[in-house]
Write a protein that holds these residues in place. Structure first.
Motif, PDB file in Angstrom:
ATOM      1  N   THR A 172       0.644  -1.219   0.081  1.00 46.14           N
ATOM      2  CA  THR A 172      -0.008   0.029   0.099  1.00 46.14           C
ATOM      3  C   THR A 172       0.856   1.122  -0.002  1.00 46.14           C
ATOM      4  N   SER A 173       0.527   2.211  -0.800  1.00 45.97           N
ATOM      5  CA  SER A 173       1.518   3.354  -0.889  1.00 45.97           C
ATOM      6  C   SER A 173       0.610   4.728  -1.022  1.00 45.97           C
ATOM      7  N   ASP A 178      -2.854   7.006   3.167  1.00 44.90           N
ATOM      8  CA  ASP A 178      -3.856   5.751   3.572  1.00 44.90           C
ATOM      9  C   ASP A 178      -5.065   5.988   3.347  1.00 44.90           C
ATOM     10  N   GLU A 220       5.600  -0.960   4.316  1.00 49.33           N
ATOM     11  CA  GLU A 220       5.833   0.320   4.215  1.00 49.33           C
ATOM     12  C   GLU A 220       6.066   0.777   2.742  1.00 49.33           C
ATOM     13  N   GLY A 221       5.066   0.585   1.927  1.00 49.95           N
ATOM     14  CA  GLY A 221       4.904   0.877   0.506  1.00 49.95           C
ATOM     15  C   GLY A 221       6.189   0.576  -0.429  1.00 49.95           C
ATOM     16  N   THR A 252      -3.948   1.084   7.031  1.00 48.48           N
ATOM     17  CA  THR A 252      -3.306   0.182   6.472  1.00 48.48           C
ATOM     18  C   THR A 252      -2.223  -0.595   7.394  1.00 48.48           C
ATOM     19  N   THR A 307       2.757   2.302   4.977  1.00 53.85           N
ATOM     20  CA  THR A 307       2.531   3.176   3.687  1.00 53.85           C
ATOM     21  C   THR A 307       3.645   4.187   3.924  1.00 53.85           C
ATOM     22  N   GLY A 314      -3.008   2.262  -4.325  1.00 50.14           N
ATOM     23  CA  GLY A 314      -2.319   3.611  -3.618  1.00 50.14           C
ATOM     24  C   GLY A 314      -3.163   4.534  -4.766  1.00 50.14           C
ATOM     25  N   SER A 356       0.999   7.001  -6.343  1.00 48.50           N
ATOM     26  CA  SER A 356       1.520   5.638  -6.398  1.00 48.50           C
ATOM     27  C   SER A 356       1.424   4.723  -7.760  1.00 48.50           C
TER      28      SER A 356
END
Ligand code: F6P
Length: 367
Positions: A8-9, A12, A39-40, A68, A72, A103, A107
């Motif tokens: 996930t980026s 959030d 952490e994306g 998340t 992220t 994202g 992202s």
């Protein structure tokens, strides 16, 4: 048996966790191995324990959690070629065949760049002896599947981005609360809502809460003396018996000369010209917090499951897709096109061509 990474980026959004859960469980159900990338894009660049195999039970309870759980970041290193190359190396060394990116606009643009540059990175890594010829041959392409997780609802490939519905719900609850105190004191309130360059949250919040006036980036006031026209409208509604005045302003609102319209300035106008006791509320990150609504749980789950199906269907020639939802149907469209179209909307706004911006948005929705 494919190895599938999920990250996930960017900012959030509620619904990202249900989406990650669906990716993990559908992957396992279809005989693949899912991997969390924490952490994306930062996790891609760092590698090591930032990329870890996910088990079925790791996503227990994810449906009802906001934010998340796999973290992220807005990663600077990934904006540089060297950072992206390190990311490619880490993916190859962990044997990842496909990557699911959840994202927003920025992202997914990053994901699209990674997709486009992939063969170049693989060739360079082989040349530098950092991967073997066999690895270079096996990882000639990387399938990237995008899903739009953002409260802003600012991507053209989908009717609703994951998180937008929950954020709107939170805004409505907050404005309802504000209106009860506003009514007691016969006050005016100016409420600023998020959405960066997109007025979707502000527009829908204004309709849903019965606001008197609205400012969004896509439709700036059509003349310079908008202050007078706003005051006339608010006064007319007070004259008709309303005890409150509510103005909603998107954080990216602009006038027709592209100057920002700020909540404090609106407050000053209402106080000085109309004499209203006026307060400003900037809702801020409360809009991104809390549990996802049922709709975002559903949206995340349906799209997460479809992401795995898209990976399993793909051939090396299949363009990387973005999964969306159009007219209540889960859709798969080329990621590249969705990014380009979203970029054209931003360009049209920057060029003050607001009609074109609106037309591009509806063209995408009509697809
Ligand atoms: O893109 C989502 C969003 O919440 C925007 O609406 C807002 O402008 C931005 O992120 C805020 O970013 P940050 O959390 O980095 O302050």
């Amino acid at each position: 048996r494919k190895n599938i990474g999920v990250l996930t980026s960017g900012g959030d959004a509620q619904g990202m966790n249900p989406c990650v859960r669906a990716v993990v469980r559908m992957a396992i159900a279809r005989g693949c191995r899912p991997f969390f990338v924490y952490e994306g894009y930062q996790g891609l660049v760092e590698g090591g324990d930032k990329i870890r195999e996910a088990r079925w039970s790791d996503v227990n309870g994810f449906l009802r959690l906001g934010g998340t759980m796999i973290g992220t970041a807005r990663c600077k290193a990934f904006r540089e070629v060297e950072g992206r190359r390190t990311g490619v190396l880490n993916l190859i060394k962990r044997g990842i065949d496909a990557l699911v990116v959840i994202g927003g606009d920025g992202s997914l643009t990053g994901a699209d760049r990674l997709r486009a540059e992939w063969p170049e990175h693989v060739a360079a890594l082989e040349r530098d002896g950092r991967i073997t010829a066999a690895e270079a041959a096996r990882y000639r392409t990387l399938m990237i599947v995008g899903m739009v997780g953002s409260i802003d609802n600012d991507l053209t490939s989908t009717d609703m981005t994951i998180g937008a519905g929950s954020a709107l719900e939170r805004i409505c609850e907050s404005v309802d609360a504000i209106l009860s105190t506003a009514m007691s004191h016969q006050r005016a309130f100016v409420v600023e809502v998020m959405g960066r360059h997109c007025g979707w949250l502000a527009l829908n919040a204004a309709i849903s809460t019965g606001a008197d006036y609205l400012f969004i980036p896509e439709a700036p006031p059509s003349h310079d003396d908008w202050e007078a026209s706003m005051c006339r409208t608010l006064k007319a509604s007070r004259d008709a018996g309303k005890r409150t005045s509510l103005v909603i302003v998107a954080e990216g609102a602009i006038d027709r000369n592209l100057n920002p319209i700020k909540a404090d300035y609106i407050r000053e106008i209402l106080a000085t010209r109309l004499g209203y006791d006026t307060r400003v509320t900037i809702l801020g990150h409360v809009q991104r917090g809390g549990a996802p609504t049922h709709f975002d749980r559903l949206l995340g789950t349906l799209q997460g499951a479809e992401a795995i199906e898209a990976i399993l269907r793909a051939t090396p020639e299949t363009p990387s897709p973005v999964i969306g939802m159009l007219e209540n149907k889960v859709t798969t469209q080329p990621l590249k096109e969705a990014i380009e179209l979203t970029g054209q909307v931003a360009q049209a706004i920057a060029a003050k061509d607001f009609a074109r911006a609106m037309q591009l948005r509806s063209q995408a929705f009509a697809k």
